[in-house]
Scaffold this motif. Sequence first.
Motif, PDB file in Angstrom:
ATOM      1  N   HIS A 192       0.835  -1.205   0.000  1.00  0.00           N
ATOM      2  CA  HIS A 192       0.000   0.000   0.000  1.00  0.00           C
ATOM      3  C   HIS A 192       0.870   1.256   0.000  1.00  0.00           C
ATOM      4  N   ALA A 193       1.868   1.294   0.899  1.00  0.00           N
ATOM      5  CA  ALA A 193       2.757   2.448   0.979  1.00  0.00           C
ATOM      6  C   ALA A 193       3.572   2.603  -0.303  1.00  0.00           C
ATOM      7  N   ASP A 194       4.054   1.473  -0.850  1.00  0.00           N
ATOM      8  CA  ASP A 194       4.842   1.525  -2.085  1.00  0.00           C
ATOM      9  C   ASP A 194       4.014   2.091  -3.232  1.00  0.00           C
ATOM     10  N   ARG A 195       2.731   1.714  -3.288  1.00  0.00           N
ATOM     11  CA  ARG A 195       1.876   2.203  -4.363  1.00  0.00           C
ATOM     12  C   ARG A 195       1.671   3.703  -4.251  1.00  0.00           C
ATOM     13  N   ILE A 196       1.512   4.199  -3.039  1.00  0.00           N
ATOM     14  CA  ILE A 196       1.346   5.645  -2.859  1.00  0.00           C
ATOM     15  C   ILE A 196       2.620   6.379  -3.287  1.00  0.00           C
ATOM     16  N   HIS A 197       3.773   5.866  -2.888  1.00  0.00           N
ATOM     17  CA  HIS A 197       5.035   6.483  -3.305  1.00  0.00           C
ATOM     18  C   HIS A 197       5.171   6.457  -4.825  1.00  0.00           C
ATOM     19  N   GLN A 198       4.765   5.356  -5.432  1.00  0.00           N
ATOM     20  CA  GLN A 198       4.848   5.239  -6.888  1.00  0.00           C
ATOM     21  C   GLN A 198       3.963   6.282  -7.566  1.00  0.00           C
ATOM     22  N   LEU A 199       2.746   6.437  -7.063  1.00  0.00           N
ATOM     23  CA  LEU A 199       1.848   7.444  -7.628  1.00  0.00           C
ATOM     24  C   LEU A 199       2.455   8.842  -7.494  1.00  0.00           C
ATOM     25  N   TYR A 200       3.041   9.103  -6.332  1.00  0.00           N
ATOM     26  CA  TYR A 200       3.644  10.414  -6.105  1.00  0.00           C
ATOM     27  C   TYR A 200       4.814  10.647  -7.056  1.00  0.00           C
ATOM     28  N   GLU A 201       5.658   9.626  -7.217  1.00  0.00           N
ATOM     29  CA  GLU A 201       6.819   9.756  -8.092  1.00  0.00           C
ATOM     30  C   GLU A 201       6.422   9.968  -9.544  1.00  0.00           C
ATOM     31  N   SER A 237      -1.954  13.381  -9.136  1.00  0.00           N
ATOM     32  CA  SER A 237      -2.579  14.450  -8.366  1.00  0.00           C
ATOM     33  C   SER A 237      -2.940  13.955  -6.977  1.00  0.00           C
ATOM     34  N   ILE A 238      -3.091  14.898  -6.043  1.00  0.00           N
ATOM     35  CA  ILE A 238      -3.474  14.519  -4.691  1.00  0.00           C
ATOM     36  C   ILE A 238      -4.858  13.883  -4.687  1.00  0.00           C
ATOM     37  N   GLU A 239      -5.708  14.269  -5.645  1.00  0.00           N
ATOM     38  CA  GLU A 239      -7.043  13.665  -5.737  1.00  0.00           C
ATOM     39  C   GLU A 239      -6.940  12.193  -6.135  1.00  0.00           C
ATOM     40  N   ARG A 240      -6.025  11.868  -7.056  1.00  0.00           N
ATOM     41  CA  ARG A 240      -5.868  10.474  -7.472  1.00  0.00           C
ATOM     42  C   ARG A 240      -5.317   9.635  -6.328  1.00  0.00           C
ATOM     43  N   ILE A 241      -4.339  10.192  -5.597  1.00  0.00           N
ATOM     44  CA  ILE A 241      -3.780   9.463  -4.457  1.00  0.00           C
ATOM     45  C   ILE A 241      -4.847   9.253  -3.390  1.00  0.00           C
ATOM     46  N   ASP A 242      -5.608  10.292  -3.145  1.00  0.00           N
ATOM     47  CA  ASP A 242      -6.688  10.198  -2.165  1.00  0.00           C
ATOM     48  C   ASP A 242      -7.697   9.123  -2.587  1.00  0.00           C
ATOM     49  N   GLY A 243      -7.998   9.052  -3.872  1.00  0.00           N
ATOM     50  CA  GLY A 243      -8.931   8.053  -4.362  1.00  0.00           C
ATOM     51  C   GLY A 243      -8.394   6.644  -4.177  1.00  0.00           C
ATOM     52  N   TYR A 244      -7.074   6.486  -4.408  1.00  0.00           N
ATOM     53  CA  TYR A 244      -6.480   5.169  -4.193  1.00  0.00           C
ATOM     54  C   TYR A 244      -6.566   4.766  -2.729  1.00  0.00           C
ATOM     55  N   VAL A 245      -6.244   5.691  -1.820  1.00  0.00           N
ATOM     56  CA  VAL A 245      -6.306   5.387  -0.388  1.00  0.00           C
ATOM     57  C   VAL A 245      -7.734   5.036   0.018  1.00  0.00           C
ATOM     58  N   ARG A 246      -8.683   5.763  -0.536  1.00  0.00           N
ATOM     59  CA  ARG A 246     -10.094   5.488  -0.216  1.00  0.00           C
ATOM     60  C   ARG A 246     -10.478   4.060  -0.637  1.00  0.00           C
ATOM     61  N   GLN A 293      -6.971  12.413   4.381  1.00  0.00           N
ATOM     62  CA  GLN A 293      -5.935  12.724   5.352  1.00  0.00           C
ATOM     63  C   GLN A 293      -4.580  12.283   4.814  1.00  0.00           C
ATOM     64  N   ILE A 294      -4.302  12.656   3.567  1.00  0.00           N
ATOM     65  CA  ILE A 294      -3.037  12.290   2.943  1.00  0.00           C
ATOM     66  C   ILE A 294      -1.905  13.008   3.673  1.00  0.00           C
ATOM     67  N   PRO A 295      -0.795  12.305   3.966  1.00  0.00           N
ATOM     68  CA  PRO A 295       0.311  12.926   4.687  1.00  0.00           C
ATOM     69  C   PRO A 295       0.834  14.159   3.988  1.00  0.00           C
ATOM     70  N   PRO A 296       1.252  15.173   4.746  1.00  0.00           N
ATOM     71  CA  PRO A 296       1.779  16.405   4.146  1.00  0.00           C
ATOM     72  C   PRO A 296       2.956  16.137   3.221  1.00  0.00           C
ATOM     73  N   SER A 297       3.712  15.064   3.492  1.00  0.00           N
ATOM     74  CA  SER A 297       4.882  14.777   2.642  1.00  0.00           C
ATOM     75  C   SER A 297       4.517  14.461   1.212  1.00  0.00           C
ATOM     76  N   LEU A 298       3.212  14.168   0.961  1.00  0.00           N
ATOM     77  CA  LEU A 298       2.787  13.838  -0.395  1.00  0.00           C
ATOM     78  C   LEU A 298       2.199  15.031  -1.125  1.00  0.00           C
ATOM     79  N   THR A 299       2.054  16.147  -0.469  1.00  0.00           N
ATOM     80  CA  THR A 299       1.531  17.319  -1.156  1.00  0.00           C
ATOM     81  C   THR A 299       2.620  17.925  -2.010  1.00  0.00           C
TER      82      THR A 299
END
Length: 345
Positions: A285-294, A298-307, A336-342
């Motif tokens: 889960h964490a790796d996928r979020i980092h991959q999306l960020y890299e 968008s923060i909306e897409r990451i938020d949607g994945y977390v949801r 509540q996406i971590p600030p480090s991902l903004t």
Amino acid sequence: MLANLMEEISSDEVLDQAFAWLCKRRENYSHNDEVWRVRERWGDIKPQLQRQLINGEYSFSPLRRVHRTNDYLEIWSALDSLVLKAIAIVFTRRLVPQLSKRCTHITGNGGSKSGVREVQANLPNNKFVFRTDVKSYYASIKHDILFDQLKQHIDDPRLLVLLWQYMRRTVDDGGIYEDIEQGISLGCPLSPLMGALFLDLLDCRMEATGLFYVRFMDDWVVLAPTRWKLRRAIALVNQTLAELQVEQHPDKTFIGRVSRGFSFLGYVFNEAGLIDVAPSTREKHADRIHQLYEHSASIERIDGYVRRWWIWVRSGVGDLITFSWDSTPFSTPPHQIPPSLTRTH
């Protein structure tokens, strides 16, 4: 024995259902893809396809191999995929009722979350657990063994010829053709049913022991009240896998006391019957979020994945889960996406 299945597979009802599935499945494919030709000419293609199936004249084309960054896909032609889906539809109706109910990935047998709940419910009466899966399951399935299993259920030579072609397929890799002599196709609508059938012998033998047993694809759990009964079950599993010529995955096998905790289908179980999200599930889960960020998602897409991940985690088992969001980086609830991902645009 199931005879004359081809008449049902080639019926208007089944082919139209498979056609609707194909249209939905490939609605975002390139405008140059052959699926659009099939869609445009379906009225002419269907009767010709029906004649070929009934007469035993249909044959599968080579698959197209598409390479990606770290792996590759093997894609069936649009019409082949439609035929495979039609076979899967009929097999779900006619073959699945003959298979064990302990295989939960089959439609109608409850799915993965049903398996999780069953394991949790049976923990209080068992002290020992054997959890394992098959190493490289799809890729390790022997064609001759699977075909012999199919012949035990099917008495339609036209369909058996197609099923052999489905297994012993040819792949086009940029003009280089490769004949596949072992393993079944990933991403094919028929393959989950073949995966269920291949280990049905294991399901039946484990049911006969009277011990708790549940399987999802190639991942299964056996619970036993005594060490002696568990050892007998392990010996039976080893015997069956040897007959099927497949191996247990050494890194995913656990034998021991339930009190030590064990993982199954993305969750960890303990002696009290409470469950948590498995560490490997959290890490992916964490790796996928980092991959999306890299990849500048968008923060909306990451938020949607977390949801969606959060919904998956709790779906069907939410009342059994004991984990805390704070225990894993980037496992925060939606919005509540971590600030480090903004990111600053």
